[in-house]
Scaffold this motif. Structure first.
Motif, PDB file in Angstrom:
ATOM      1  N   GLU A 312     -13.231 -38.656   5.205  1.00 38.61           N
ATOM      2  CA  GLU A 312     -12.569 -38.494   3.909  1.00 38.61           C
ATOM      3  C   GLU A 312     -12.395 -37.019   3.542  1.00 38.61           C
ATOM      4  O   GLU A 312     -11.365 -36.629   2.968  1.00 38.61           O
ATOM      5  CB  GLU A 312     -13.375 -39.227   2.830  1.00 38.61           C
ATOM      6  N   CYS A 313     -13.386 -36.183   3.887  1.00 41.10           N
ATOM      7  CA  CYS A 313     -13.254 -34.748   3.627  1.00 41.10           C
ATOM      8  C   CYS A 313     -12.153 -34.144   4.498  1.00 41.10           C
ATOM      9  O   CYS A 313     -11.409 -33.259   4.052  1.00 41.10           O
ATOM     10  CB  CYS A 313     -14.578 -34.039   3.875  1.00 41.10           C
ATOM     11  N   ALA A 314     -12.049 -34.627   5.738  1.00 47.62           N
ATOM     12  CA  ALA A 314     -10.989 -34.147   6.630  1.00 47.62           C
ATOM     13  C   ALA A 314      -9.612 -34.540   6.104  1.00 47.62           C
ATOM     14  O   ALA A 314      -8.663 -33.750   6.152  1.00 47.62           O
ATOM     15  CB  ALA A 314     -11.203 -34.686   8.040  1.00 47.62           C
ATOM     16  N   MET A 315      -9.494 -35.772   5.605  1.00 44.47           N
ATOM     17  CA  MET A 315      -8.222 -36.212   5.027  1.00 44.47           C
ATOM     18  C   MET A 315      -7.823 -35.332   3.850  1.00 44.47           C
ATOM     19  O   MET A 315      -6.660 -34.906   3.720  1.00 44.47           O
ATOM     20  CB  MET A 315      -8.335 -37.667   4.560  1.00 44.47           C
ATOM     21  N   ALA A 316      -8.792 -35.071   2.971  1.00 43.65           N
ATOM     22  CA  ALA A 316      -8.508 -34.260   1.790  1.00 43.65           C
ATOM     23  C   ALA A 316      -8.098 -32.843   2.181  1.00 43.65           C
ATOM     24  O   ALA A 316      -7.119 -32.300   1.666  1.00 43.65           O
ATOM     25  CB  ALA A 316      -9.732 -34.230   0.875  1.00 43.65           C
ATOM     26  N   LYS A 317      -8.847 -32.246   3.114  1.00 45.53           N
ATOM     27  CA  LYS A 317      -8.556 -30.876   3.520  1.00 45.53           C
ATOM     28  C   LYS A 317      -7.183 -30.768   4.170  1.00 45.53           C
ATOM     29  O   LYS A 317      -6.402 -29.857   3.865  1.00 45.53           O
ATOM     30  CB  LYS A 317      -9.655 -30.393   4.471  1.00 45.53           C
ATOM     31  N   TRP A 318      -6.887 -31.682   5.074  1.00 40.95           N
ATOM     32  CA  TRP A 318      -5.575 -31.696   5.730  1.00 40.95           C
ATOM     33  C   TRP A 318      -4.466 -31.832   4.697  1.00 40.95           C
ATOM     34  O   TRP A 318      -3.553 -30.998   4.630  1.00 40.95           O
ATOM     35  CB  TRP A 318      -5.536 -32.837   6.749  1.00 40.95           C
ATOM     36  N   THR A 362      -8.793 -26.210  11.160  1.00 37.58           N
ATOM     37  CA  THR A 362      -7.345 -26.316  11.024  1.00 37.58           C
ATOM     38  C   THR A 362      -6.916 -27.770  10.791  1.00 37.58           C
ATOM     39  O   THR A 362      -7.703 -28.704  10.972  1.00 37.58           O
ATOM     40  CB  THR A 362      -6.650 -25.806  12.289  1.00 37.58           C
ATOM     41  N   THR A 363      -5.669 -27.935  10.418  1.00 33.35           N
ATOM     42  CA  THR A 363      -5.129 -29.283  10.235  1.00 33.35           C
ATOM     43  C   THR A 363      -5.300 -30.124  11.497  1.00 33.35           C
ATOM     44  O   THR A 363      -5.644 -31.306  11.428  1.00 33.35           O
ATOM     45  CB  THR A 363      -3.637 -29.197   9.853  1.00 33.35           C
ATOM     46  N   GLU A 364      -5.081 -29.515  12.650  1.00 35.42           N
ATOM     47  CA  GLU A 364      -5.212 -30.257  13.904  1.00 35.42           C
ATOM     48  C   GLU A 364      -6.649 -30.743  14.119  1.00 35.42           C
ATOM     49  O   GLU A 364      -6.876 -31.870  14.579  1.00 35.42           O
ATOM     50  CB  GLU A 364      -4.764 -29.370  15.075  1.00 35.42           C
ATOM     51  N   ILE A 365      -7.615 -29.894  13.769  1.00 37.68           N
ATOM     52  CA  ILE A 365      -9.022 -30.294  13.881  1.00 37.68           C
ATOM     53  C   ILE A 365      -9.326 -31.435  12.915  1.00 37.68           C
ATOM     54  O   ILE A 365     -10.045 -32.395  13.260  1.00 37.68           O
ATOM     55  CB  ILE A 365      -9.945 -29.090  13.614  1.00 37.68           C
ATOM     56  N   LYS A 367      -7.343 -33.745  11.904  1.00 39.12           N
ATOM     57  CA  LYS A 367      -6.770 -34.986  12.450  1.00 39.12           C
ATOM     58  C   LYS A 367      -7.638 -35.548  13.575  1.00 39.12           C
ATOM     59  O   LYS A 367      -7.787 -36.769  13.703  1.00 39.12           O
ATOM     60  CB  LYS A 367      -5.340 -34.722  12.934  1.00 39.12           C
ATOM     61  N   LEU A 368      -8.210 -34.665  14.377  1.00 40.35           N
ATOM     62  CA  LEU A 368      -9.107 -35.132  15.437  1.00 40.35           C
ATOM     63  C   LEU A 368     -10.361 -35.776  14.855  1.00 40.35           C
ATOM     64  O   LEU A 368     -10.864 -36.775  15.376  1.00 40.35           O
ATOM     65  CB  LEU A 368      -9.478 -33.973  16.362  1.00 40.35           C
ATOM     66  N   ILE A 369     -10.871 -35.199  13.769  1.00 36.38           N
ATOM     67  CA  ILE A 369     -12.049 -35.772  13.110  1.00 36.38           C
ATOM     68  C   ILE A 369     -11.734 -37.159  12.560  1.00 36.38           C
ATOM     69  O   ILE A 369     -12.517 -38.106  12.716  1.00 36.38           O
ATOM     70  CB  ILE A 369     -12.530 -34.838  11.969  1.00 36.38           C
ATOM     71  N   ILE A 370     -10.569 -37.294  11.939  1.00 34.16           N
ATOM     72  CA  ILE A 370     -10.161 -38.590  11.375  1.00 34.16           C
ATOM     73  C   ILE A 370     -10.005 -39.620  12.482  1.00 34.16           C
ATOM     74  O   ILE A 370     -10.499 -40.753  12.385  1.00 34.16           O
ATOM     75  CB  ILE A 370      -8.846 -38.427  10.578  1.00 34.16           C
ATOM     76  N   SER A 371      -9.332 -39.235  13.556  1.00 27.43           N
ATOM     77  CA  SER A 371      -9.117 -40.159  14.661  1.00 27.43           C
ATOM     78  C   SER A 371     -10.435 -40.579  15.302  1.00 27.43           C
ATOM     79  O   SER A 371     -10.633 -41.753  15.637  1.00 27.43           O
ATOM     80  CB  SER A 371      -8.206 -39.510  15.701  1.00 27.43           C
ATOM     81  N   ARG A 372     -11.358 -39.627  15.468  1.00 28.37           N
ATOM     82  CA  ARG A 372     -12.664 -39.948  16.038  1.00 28.37           C
ATOM     83  C   ARG A 372     -13.398 -40.985  15.183  1.00 28.37           C
ATOM     84  O   ARG A 372     -14.000 -41.922  15.718  1.00 28.37           O
ATOM     85  CB  ARG A 372     -13.510 -38.682  16.137  1.00 28.37           C
ATOM     86  N   ALA A 373     -13.320 -40.829  13.869  1.00 30.99           N
ATOM     87  CA  ALA A 373     -13.992 -41.776  12.975  1.00 30.99           C
ATOM     88  C   ALA A 373     -13.374 -43.169  13.067  1.00 30.99           C
ATOM     89  O   ALA A 373     -14.072 -44.177  12.904  1.00 30.99           O
ATOM     90  CB  ALA A 373     -13.927 -41.256  11.541  1.00 30.99           C
ATOM     91  N   LEU A 374     -12.078 -43.226  13.349  1.00 32.26           N
ATOM     92  CA  LEU A 374     -11.384 -44.514  13.397  1.00 32.26           C
ATOM     93  C   LEU A 374     -11.486 -45.199  14.751  1.00 32.26           C
ATOM     94  O   LEU A 374     -11.569 -46.432  14.833  1.00 32.26           O
ATOM     95  CB  LEU A 374      -9.914 -44.315  13.028  1.00 32.26           C
ATOM     96  N   THR A 375     -11.469 -44.422  15.827  1.00 32.43           N
ATOM     97  CA  THR A 375     -11.429 -45.011  17.168  1.00 32.43           C
ATOM     98  C   THR A 375     -12.753 -44.944  17.915  1.00 32.43           C
ATOM     99  O   THR A 375     -12.959 -45.665  18.885  1.00 32.43           O
ATOM    100  CB  THR A 375     -10.371 -44.301  18.034  1.00 32.43           C
ATOM    101  N   GLY A 376     -13.614 -44.023  17.478  1.00 34.18           N
ATOM    102  CA  GLY A 376     -14.868 -43.829  18.191  1.00 34.18           C
ATOM    103  C   GLY A 376     -14.745 -42.960  19.419  1.00 34.18           C
ATOM    104  O   GLY A 376     -15.733 -42.699  20.108  1.00 34.18           O
TER     105      GLY A 376
END
Length: 381
Positions: A312-318, A362-365, A367-376
């Motif tokens: 959620e913090c990654a989503m907000a920051k992005w 960065t924004t790219e980082i 997105k990677l954090i968000i994807s990791r949380a969703l896919t494992g």
């Protein structure tokens, strides 16, 4: 979740807005975009602490207001709306004080936290290095144990508050794959700083920090040895919420300047506010700003409740920092040729906005954090 402002929050924000408009904005404009000397910056940020800047989320035992981080984000948004250069030092002091509150010894806490919250002292946190950005685990600055002292050698870069800093929390390699935070006091232990000129935000301090055989007592270790990465990732949650509100503040100012200009400028026989493409830009700005703010409120609510909130913090920051870029660009376009002149503030906002997506991941980082949380699936080593 109820994000309706309390009466106390509303009073703080209203009084702060008046102070910013009447005192800080004219003084900042008169100063210009050049480096703000420590004494002047300290005077401004100390005045803002009376409205909760740095102090809002900390208990009265530290000289704080005993409120919450949501209130601090509300205050930070208002200051960022007026001047990011003045907002940033308080943001770093708040996050640095939180790191000490969470992990430092009682002696260190008592020695530094009250002065940091009052902005009698400035703190900086050193992670990035010339060859180390998003990959925090690759830190090369080394601390070697010699008796009851650490001896630190290395270089940090992109350090916010660096030239102002009385206190420097240095992320050091203390063993194989082992990162540790060590507090370095400029007066007691010494470190050198050199400012970094940038395309924007040159009023506040961004610097290189050099440490050469700096001897620091082992008692200045912040948190347990080897827990530096873990503690950094936790503070990133607070920092990323502030970065999102940094974006919201810039975007909101860009929108307000656009609304004002569109209600004054006429083309083709009518105010440009009445042209559909201008209206679309303004409506989009307003909607995305509200969305970014709500993402941030959700994230900080989760952080304060102790829930896992890296996604959620990654989503907000992005989202928050990227909408600053698009809103500032649209504001320049709405202003037309005037938008690229120094006469109009949107030119400055556009340069500041471009910086926003880079710090604290960065924004790219994100997105990677968000994807990791969703896919494992882990994108990092």
């Amino acid at each position: 979740m109820n994000f309706q402002r309390s009466e106390e929050q509303q009073m703080i924000i209203e009084n702060l807005r008046k102070f910013l408009d009447n005192e800080i904005e004219p003084a900042f404009r008169e100063h210009g975009e050049g480096f703000i000397p420590r004494e002047k910056m300290q005077g401004w940020v100390q005045a803002l602490t009376e409205f909760g800047m740095t102090k809002a989320p900390f208990g009265e035992e530290w000289g704080g207001f005993g409120m919450d981080w949501l209130t601090h984000l509300m205050v930070f948004e208002e200051v960022a709306y007026t001047s990011l250069d003045i907002a940033i030092p308080g943001f770093i002091n708040a996050c640095g004080a939180e790191l000490l509150r969470r992990t430092a010894s009682e002696e260190i806490q008592q020695k530094y936290i009250p002065d940091i919250l009052a902005c009698n002292k400035f703190i900086a946190i050193g992670i990035s290095e010339p060859d180390v950005g998003s990959d925090v685990a690759a830190v090369k600055t080394r601390a070697v144990l010699e008796g009851d002292h650490w001896v630190i050698n290395g270089e940090k870069t992109w350090i916010t508050n660096g030239e102002y800093a009385d206190v420097f929390i240095c992320t050091c390699l203390t063993g194989e794959g082992e990162l540790t935070h060590i507090l370095v006091d400029r007066e007691e232990h010494g470190f050198e700083t050199v400012g970094i000129p940038k395309m924007a935000l040159n009023g506040q301090s961004t610097s290189q920090v050099f440490l050469s055989d700096v001897r620091v007592p082992v008692s200045n270790t912040i948190g347990e040895r080897g827990q530096g990465l873990k503690n950094t990732l936790k503070i990133f949650e607070y920092a990323r919420c502030h970065m999102s509100m940094w974006g919201v503040g810039v975007a909101r100012r860009a929108m307000d300047e656009s609304i004002k200009y569109s209600q004054e400028r006429k083309q083709h026989g009518k105010l440009i506010a009445g042209h559909q493409l201008i209206a679309d830009k303004i409506a989009t700005m307003a909607t995305k700003i509200d969305a970014a703010r709500l993402l941030t409120y959700r994230a900080i609510d989760m952080v304060e409740r102790g829930a896992r909130a890296d996604k959620e913090c990654a989503m907000a920051k992005w989202f928050g920092t990227e909408i600053a870029v698009t809103a500032a660009r649209d504001a320049v376009e709405i202003h037309g040729g005037n938008g690229v002149t120094k006469e109009f503030i949107v030119e400055r906002l556009a340069r500041e906005a471009i910086v926003s997506p880079i710090p604290d991941g960065t924004t790219e980082i994100q997105k990677l954090i968000i994807s990791r949380a969703l896919t494992g699936e882990q994108a990092f080593r």
